[in-house]
Design a protein around this motif. Sequence first.
Motif, PDB file in Angstrom:
ATOM      1  N   LYS A  14      12.558  16.509 -32.779  1.00 35.44           N
ATOM      2  CA  LYS A  14      11.662  15.426 -32.649  1.00 35.44           C
ATOM      3  C   LYS A  14      10.085  16.071 -32.280  1.00 35.44           C
ATOM      4  O   LYS A  14       9.162  15.546 -32.916  1.00 35.44           O
ATOM      5  CB  LYS A  14      11.832  14.572 -31.614  1.00 35.44           C
ATOM      6  N   THR A  15      10.104  16.878 -31.461  1.00 34.82           N
ATOM      7  CA  THR A  15       8.741  17.350 -31.210  1.00 34.82           C
ATOM      8  C   THR A  15       8.151  18.161 -32.443  1.00 34.82           C
ATOM      9  O   THR A  15       6.819  18.250 -32.868  1.00 34.82           O
ATOM     10  CB  THR A  15       8.960  18.395 -29.768  1.00 34.82           C
ATOM     11  N   ARG A  17       9.039  17.774 -35.367  1.00 33.63           N
ATOM     12  CA  ARG A  17       8.533  16.655 -36.407  1.00 33.63           C
ATOM     13  C   ARG A  17       7.121  16.114 -36.216  1.00 33.63           C
ATOM     14  O   ARG A  17       6.491  15.984 -37.289  1.00 33.63           O
ATOM     15  CB  ARG A  17       9.737  15.693 -36.441  1.00 33.63           C
ATOM     16  N   ARG A  18       6.946  15.767 -35.125  1.00 35.33           N
ATOM     17  CA  ARG A  18       5.702  15.463 -34.755  1.00 35.33           C
ATOM     18  C   ARG A  18       4.524  16.331 -35.148  1.00 35.33           C
ATOM     19  O   ARG A  18       3.401  16.091 -35.482  1.00 35.33           O
ATOM     20  CB  ARG A  18       5.586  15.020 -33.280  1.00 35.33           C
ATOM     21  N   PHE A  19       4.697  17.794 -34.839  1.00 39.27           N
ATOM     22  CA  PHE A  19       3.822  18.788 -35.086  1.00 39.27           C
ATOM     23  C   PHE A  19       3.462  18.727 -36.572  1.00 39.27           C
ATOM     24  O   PHE A  19       2.446  19.075 -36.890  1.00 39.27           O
ATOM     25  CB  PHE A  19       4.233  19.874 -34.527  1.00 39.27           C
ATOM     26  N   GLU A  21       4.018  16.531 -38.787  1.00 41.54           N
ATOM     27  CA  GLU A  21       3.181  15.235 -39.251  1.00 41.54           C
ATOM     28  C   GLU A  21       1.890  15.364 -38.874  1.00 41.54           C
ATOM     29  O   GLU A  21       0.807  14.597 -39.489  1.00 41.54           O
ATOM     30  CB  GLU A  21       3.958  13.809 -38.623  1.00 41.54           C
ATOM     31  N   LYS A  22       1.363  15.679 -37.505  1.00 45.49           N
ATOM     32  CA  LYS A  22       0.080  15.409 -37.002  1.00 45.49           C
ATOM     33  C   LYS A  22      -0.757  16.872 -37.461  1.00 45.49           C
ATOM     34  O   LYS A  22      -1.876  16.442 -37.722  1.00 45.49           O
ATOM     35  CB  LYS A  22       0.245  15.588 -35.496  1.00 45.49           C
ATOM     36  N   GLU A  23      -0.300  18.097 -37.482  1.00 45.75           N
ATOM     37  CA  GLU A  23      -1.000  19.239 -37.913  1.00 45.75           C
ATOM     38  C   GLU A  23      -1.019  19.935 -38.948  1.00 45.75           C
ATOM     39  O   GLU A  23      -1.857  20.195 -39.579  1.00 45.75           O
ATOM     40  CB  GLU A  23      -0.606  20.282 -36.575  1.00 45.75           C
ATOM     41  N   GLU A  84      12.564  21.509 -40.232  1.00 45.90           N
ATOM     42  CA  GLU A  84      11.426  20.534 -40.160  1.00 45.90           C
ATOM     43  C   GLU A  84      10.070  20.970 -40.761  1.00 45.90           C
ATOM     44  O   GLU A  84       9.350  20.291 -41.491  1.00 45.90           O
ATOM     45  CB  GLU A  84      11.392  20.244 -38.625  1.00 45.90           C
TER      46      GLU A  84
END
Length: 258
Positions: A14-15, A17-19, A21-23, A84
């Motif tokens: 999850k962490t 995946r957020r990275f 999507e965001k970066e 990911e």
Amino acid sequence: MHLRLTDEQKMVQKTIRRFVEKELIPLENDVLRNEREGKPSLPPGKLKELQLKAKEAGFWGINTPEQYGGADLGQMMMAIVLMEVSKTFVPFSFGGSADNILYYANEEQKKKYLIPTINGDKKSCFAMTEPGAGSDTQNIKMTAVKDGSEWVLNGEKTFITGGNEADFVMAIAITDKQKHQETRGREGVTCFIVDREMGWKSEYIHTMGEWGPAGLVFDNVRVPEENILGELHKGYNLGLEWIGFARWIVGARAVGAA
């Protein structure tokens, strides 16, 4: 036996995946534009900036032993991370790592090559494949001839990932022709750590993407005895180990991209 992820693995997934999507994903249009214009996918320093952001989140040296400052998350975690990251075509790799065979370096070699590579101060590449031979050590032609306390390397390597940017190369060369022939390439080859300053040249190989592998040329490149990685005449096993790990990484990335 089940293949369900543990709570810890799900948290890492999850962490990351957020990275991504965001970066990373927001950079995709810029990457495409840069590649169409013949520029590097990411501006100079951008990859380092992204790696430092990931480091702040605890992702540095994903599979690097803790004694070298890495997270040492293990193979399963690394596969999750790679899958990911591979969901975007933005070229990104987490910092704090080194080629798996570089850990076979002796203490002096670790100080000079392994630690600086992990810290991001040096870049390495591995060179076995040759024109007409691929990664088949039985048919490689590059030689290393002993001359006093040095070895003189002559030959070519091709399609070397990172060869254009590397500060040093771990190159496989024939050091005992008779043993090389008798064992069909399984012995008689040695792995050398060769600094770019020692004289090898890299030539860009154009591909359909930004991958940009290199052809390496060794013309009477002199390498000191202490730059042998592992055992003399035993480079075949190091080559197999490097290739095996590289294939595993490619597989994980392919699953993520799919």
